[in-house]
Design a protein around this motif. Structure first.
Motif, PDB file in Angstrom:
ATOM      1  N   GLY B  44       0.801  -1.210   0.000  1.00 17.56           N
ATOM      2  CA  GLY B  44       0.000   0.000   0.000  1.00 17.56           C
ATOM      3  C   GLY B  44       0.839   1.267   0.000  1.00 17.56           C
ATOM      4  O   GLY B  44       2.054   1.238  -0.194  1.00 17.56           O
ATOM      5  N   LEU B  45       0.150   2.376   0.215  1.00 17.88           N
ATOM      6  CA  LEU B  45       0.775   3.693   0.181  1.00 17.88           C
ATOM      7  C   LEU B  45       1.152   4.141   1.585  1.00 17.88           C
ATOM      8  O   LEU B  45       0.385   3.949   2.536  1.00 17.88           O
ATOM      9  N   GLU B  46       2.321   4.741   1.704  1.00 18.97           N
ATOM     10  CA  GLU B  46       2.780   5.293   2.991  1.00 18.97           C
ATOM     11  C   GLU B  46       3.121   6.767   2.806  1.00 18.97           C
ATOM     12  O   GLU B  46       3.908   7.108   1.915  1.00 18.97           O
ATOM     13  N   TRP B  47       2.574   7.608   3.653  1.00 18.23           N
ATOM     14  CA  TRP B  47       2.884   9.027   3.601  1.00 18.23           C
ATOM     15  C   TRP B  47       4.209   9.277   4.302  1.00 18.23           C
ATOM     16  O   TRP B  47       4.373   8.944   5.486  1.00 18.23           O
ATOM     17  N   ILE B  48       5.146   9.873   3.573  1.00 18.06           N
ATOM     18  CA  ILE B  48       6.473  10.132   4.119  1.00 18.06           C
ATOM     19  C   ILE B  48       6.519  11.487   4.809  1.00 18.06           C
ATOM     20  O   ILE B  48       7.030  11.626   5.932  1.00 18.06           O
ATOM     21  N   ALA B  68      14.328  10.322   5.469  1.00 21.89           N
ATOM     22  CA  ALA B  68      14.006  11.216   4.362  1.00 21.89           C
ATOM     23  C   ALA B  68      14.238  12.667   4.755  1.00 21.89           C
ATOM     24  O   ALA B  68      13.949  13.055   5.885  1.00 21.89           O
ATOM     25  N   THR B  69      14.746  13.436   3.802  1.00 23.84           N
ATOM     26  CA  THR B  69      14.914  14.877   3.983  1.00 23.84           C
ATOM     27  C   THR B  69      14.289  15.574   2.789  1.00 23.84           C
ATOM     28  O   THR B  69      14.670  15.310   1.648  1.00 23.84           O
ATOM     29  N   LEU B  70      13.327  16.450   3.066  1.00 21.04           N
ATOM     30  CA  LEU B  70      12.601  17.137   2.005  1.00 21.04           C
ATOM     31  C   LEU B  70      13.104  18.560   1.855  1.00 21.04           C
ATOM     32  O   LEU B  70      13.291  19.272   2.851  1.00 21.04           O
ATOM     33  N   LEU B  83      17.031  10.342   0.458  1.00 25.97           N
ATOM     34  CA  LEU B  83      16.906   9.168   1.315  1.00 25.97           C
ATOM     35  C   LEU B  83      18.311   8.707   1.678  1.00 25.97           C
ATOM     36  O   LEU B  83      19.168   8.559   0.799  1.00 25.97           O
ATOM     37  N   SER B  84      18.545   8.500   2.955  1.00 23.67           N
ATOM     38  CA  SER B  84      19.892   8.185   3.409  1.00 23.67           C
ATOM     39  C   SER B  84      19.978   6.781   4.009  1.00 23.67           C
ATOM     40  O   SER B  84      18.972   6.164   4.339  1.00 23.67           O
ATOM     41  N   SER B  85      21.223   6.304   4.123  1.00 20.52           N
ATOM     42  CA  SER B  85      21.520   4.993   4.727  1.00 20.52           C
ATOM     43  C   SER B  85      20.582   3.917   4.191  1.00 20.52           C
ATOM     44  O   SER B  85      19.890   3.229   4.933  1.00 20.52           O
TER      45      SER B  85
END
Lengths: 107, 121
Positions: B44-48, B68-70, B83-85
């Motif tokens: 499904g969908l996940e809100w980041i 995550a960094t926006l 997206l890291s690591s």
């Protein structure tokens, strides 16, 4: 965080039938709810916002209802193009979580 | 017309970082929340999280804090997600989606085509 419980997880139906998908929020979300349709390999598309309002271009066989913690998406007279996955999402405080999804398949 | 054009597929090694982009057109980029959504294969969908390009304000799903960094560049009307690591669980399709304001009601009314990120050595 508000949890969204969607049911059923899957549904097998025939063209022409009517289906109802439900979404239950873990607390009152005051109709701040949207429904989306997603076809395989495609981006989701908005169907309904604010629980009951159809997005532009959405056929009138779709309808949304509900309030408080209980919401529904109804599809009258299913067409072949309606098969795919459906998701609800709340907009009452972040995180704006989605329901787990309902996969609508052809019987 | 509103369009969100995402960057192409990425193949990255475990432990690395990746930055994907979402170029917006057809509306006032600075004035709408831009969201990012994750979808793993068959899931499904996940809100980041979301960013308001006008002032850079962000909100994250706690599950993705530190992952995550926006960011957003108003001059090019482009939103970014780093997206890291990265690990195998980060392998997914990532969508950007604009939030439309319908008289105080929100909904994600326009979506990018998705960017596939595959984490593999």
């Amino acid at each position: 965080d508000i949890q969204m419980t969607q049911s059923p997880a899957s549904l097998s139906v025939s063209v022409g039938e009517t289906v109802t998908i439900t979404c239950r929020a873990s607390e009152n979300i005051y109709s701040n709810l949207a429904w989306y349709q997603q076809k395989q390999g495609k981006s989701p598309q908005l169907l309904v916002y604010a629980a009951t309002n159809l997005a532009d271009g959405v056929p009138s066989r779709f309808s949304g209802s509900g309030s408080g913690t209980q919401y529904s998406l109804k599809i009258n007279s299913l067409q072949s193009e309606d098969f795919g996955s459906y998701y609800c999402q709340h907009f009452w405080g972040t995180p704006w979580t989605f329901g787990g999804g309902t996969k609508l398949e052809i019987k | 017309q509103v369009q969100l054009q995402q960057s192409g597929p990425e193949l990255v090694k475990p432990g690395a970082s990746v930055k994907i982009s979402c170029k917006a057109s057809g509306y006032a980029f600075s004035s709408s929340w831009m969201n990012w959504v994750k979808q793993r294969p068959g899931q499904g969908l996940e809100w980041i999280g979301r960013i308001y390009p006008g002032d850079g304000d962000t909100n994250y799903n706690g599950k993705f804090k530190g992952k995550a960094t926006l960011t957003a560049d108003k001059s090019s009307s482009t939103a970014y997600m780093q997206l890291s690591s990265l690990t195998s669980v980060d392998s997914a399709v990532y969508f950007c989606a604009r939030v439309g304001d319908y008289g105080g009601d929100y909904a994600m009314d326009y979506w990018g085509q998705g960017t596939s990120v595959t984490v593999s050595s």
